[in-house]
Scaffold this motif. Structure first.
Motif, short mmCIF file in Angstrom:
data_model
loop_
_atom_site.label_atom_id
_atom_site.label_comp_id
_atom_site.label_asym_id
_atom_site.label_seq_id
_atom_site.Cartn_x
_atom_site.Cartn_y
_atom_site.Cartn_z
N TRP A 195 -7.44 17.88 -47.48
CA TRP A 195 -7.95 18.39 -46.21
C TRP A 195 -9.31 17.81 -45.85
CZ3 TRP A 195 -12.66 20.73 -46.52
CH2 TRP A 195 -13.04 21.25 -47.77
N LEU A 200 -2.91 16.95 -44.26
CA LEU A 200 -2.08 18.05 -44.76
C LEU A 200 -1.07 17.44 -45.72
CD1 LEU A 200 -1.40 20.14 -41.52
CD2 LEU A 200 -2.43 21.01 -43.62
N ILE A 214 -0.43 24.89 -41.26
CA ILE A 214 -0.50 24.26 -39.93
C ILE A 214 -1.25 25.15 -38.95
CG2 ILE A 214 0.92 23.57 -37.95
CD1 ILE A 214 3.05 22.66 -40.02
N ASN A 215 -0.99 26.44 -39.02
CA ASN A 215 -1.60 27.37 -38.07
C ASN A 215 -3.12 27.48 -38.23
OD1 ASN A 215 0.72 28.02 -36.67
ND2 ASN A 215 1.19 29.79 -37.95
N TYR A 217 -5.02 25.14 -38.27
CA TYR A 217 -5.59 24.06 -37.46
C TYR A 217 -5.25 24.20 -35.98
CZ TYR A 217 -6.46 21.77 -41.93
OH TYR A 217 -6.91 21.47 -43.21
N ARG A 218 -4.60 25.31 -35.61
CA ARG A 218 -4.13 25.47 -34.24
C ARG A 218 -4.78 26.68 -33.57
NH1 ARG A 218 0.21 22.95 -32.52
NH2 ARG A 218 0.77 24.68 -31.15
N SER A 240 -3.90 16.39 -40.02
CA SER A 240 -4.18 17.79 -39.66
C SER A 240 -4.67 17.93 -38.22
CB SER A 240 -5.21 18.39 -40.61
OG SER A 240 -6.45 17.69 -40.52
N THR A 243 -1.20 18.45 -35.21
CA THR A 243 -0.17 19.41 -35.62
C THR A 243 0.99 19.48 -34.63
OG1 THR A 243 -1.42 21.21 -34.57
CG2 THR A 243 -1.80 20.83 -36.91
N ASP A 244 0.74 19.19 -33.36
CA ASP A 244 1.84 19.16 -32.39
C ASP A 244 2.86 18.09 -32.77
OD1 ASP A 244 1.33 21.27 -30.64
OD2 ASP A 244 -0.12 20.11 -29.50
N LEU A 246 3.37 16.91 -35.74
CA LEU A 246 4.04 17.35 -36.96
C LEU A 246 5.16 18.35 -36.63
CD1 LEU A 246 4.52 17.84 -39.95
CD2 LEU A 246 2.43 19.22 -40.01
#
Length: 275
Positions: A195, A200, A214-215, A217-218, A240, A243-244, A246
């Motif tokens: 990280w 990730l 993932i969450n 980073y969102r 990271s 994330t979209d 990913l």
């Protein structure tokens, strides 16, 4: 031939009689015997005892709170020369005590590179888990009720609320979960700090855990619509900061479909449900 008494003699006799009468009626209290002067040594002993109690209590004289937002990382160099790097969505409180250096990891993940100090140990508290070091590099991740400690260099002492303890050296890790402390090998400790480089890294990671990572980073979450999907496993190294991308990639890796809602929430469904 004796001289007759003059007026002054008669006045002296009269005053003497009055003094005797006054002393009998208004006697002065007796002064107590004066004790030897021991106040100074007693005060000094009290000061020493007070200083000893303060040192034993080890109070904090300065506290600084740090926090990172979703997708943010922060690097800090502490006054003693130690380095502290905070991962996304992390809250940490750095406390300077009289005879120790302490960090309380309220939430999230942090990488520590501690400057050696024999007389001022470095202590990290993550929930009910305590990590004690003198000088070393290690990573601590708190995702209640789980705390994971991974050692990159040196040695650390890890203890949980039950009193169980383990001494970890480089390439070792310990996990505290629901009152159980478990040590294990960490052949690739770099994976625990991927990280730090904005990565990730998943290695047969359950999808439920991967989505939780993932969450972090969102700003808006991804949601598993079926708990059974959480048992699917994912492997790979991902950016990271993207994330979209990913999440859009998931259907090509696992038997899932991704649906985006109007409020930017992402729902992960079983592929059969979409059909």
């Amino acid at each position: 031939m004796p001289h007759p008494p003059d007026d002054f003699s008669r006045e002296d006799d009269s005053l003497a009689r009055h003094r005797s009468t006054l002393r009998a009626g208004f006697a002065m209290p007796e002064l107590p015997a004066q004790a030897p002067r021991r106040r100074a040594p007693m005060v000094a002993a009290g000061i020493v005892a007070l200083l000893g109690a303060v040192l034993w209590a080890d109070p904090a004289w300065h506290t600084q709170r740090y926090a990172t937002a979703a997708g943010e990382r922060q690097h800090l160099t502490l006054p003693d020369g130690s380095d502290l790097t905070l991962n996304t969505r992390t809250v940490a409180e750095v406390e300077w005590h009289l005879r120790s250096r302490q960090v309380r990891l309220v939430d999230g993940e942090a990488l520590f590179d501690v400057t050696h100090s024999t007389w001022r140990p470095f202590v990290v508290r993550a929930g009910e888990t305590t990590v004690r070091v003198i000088g070393t590099a290690f990573n601590v991740r708190r995702a209640d009720p789980r705390v994971t400690v991974t050692v990159l260099r040196g040695r650390v002492h890890v203890e949980d609320a039950s009193g169980d303890a383990v001494l970890l050296t480089a390439r070792q890790a310990a996990e505290s979960f629901n009152g159980t402390l478990t040590a294990r090998a960490a052949p690739d400790p770099g994976a625990a700090i991927a990280w730090k480089d904005g990565k990730l890294m998943f290695d047969r990671t359950p999808l439920a855990q991967a989505v939780a990572d993932i969450n972090r980073y969102r700003a808006t979450p991804a949601v598993l619509t079926d708990p059974a999907l959480g048992r699917l496993q994912i492997s790979g190294v991902f950016d990271s900061a993207r994330t979209d991308a990913l999440l859009d990639l998931l259907p090509s890796i696992l038997p899932v479909a991704v649906r985006r809602e109007a409020n930017d929430t992402v729902r992960i469904l079983a592929r059969s449900v979409v059909r």
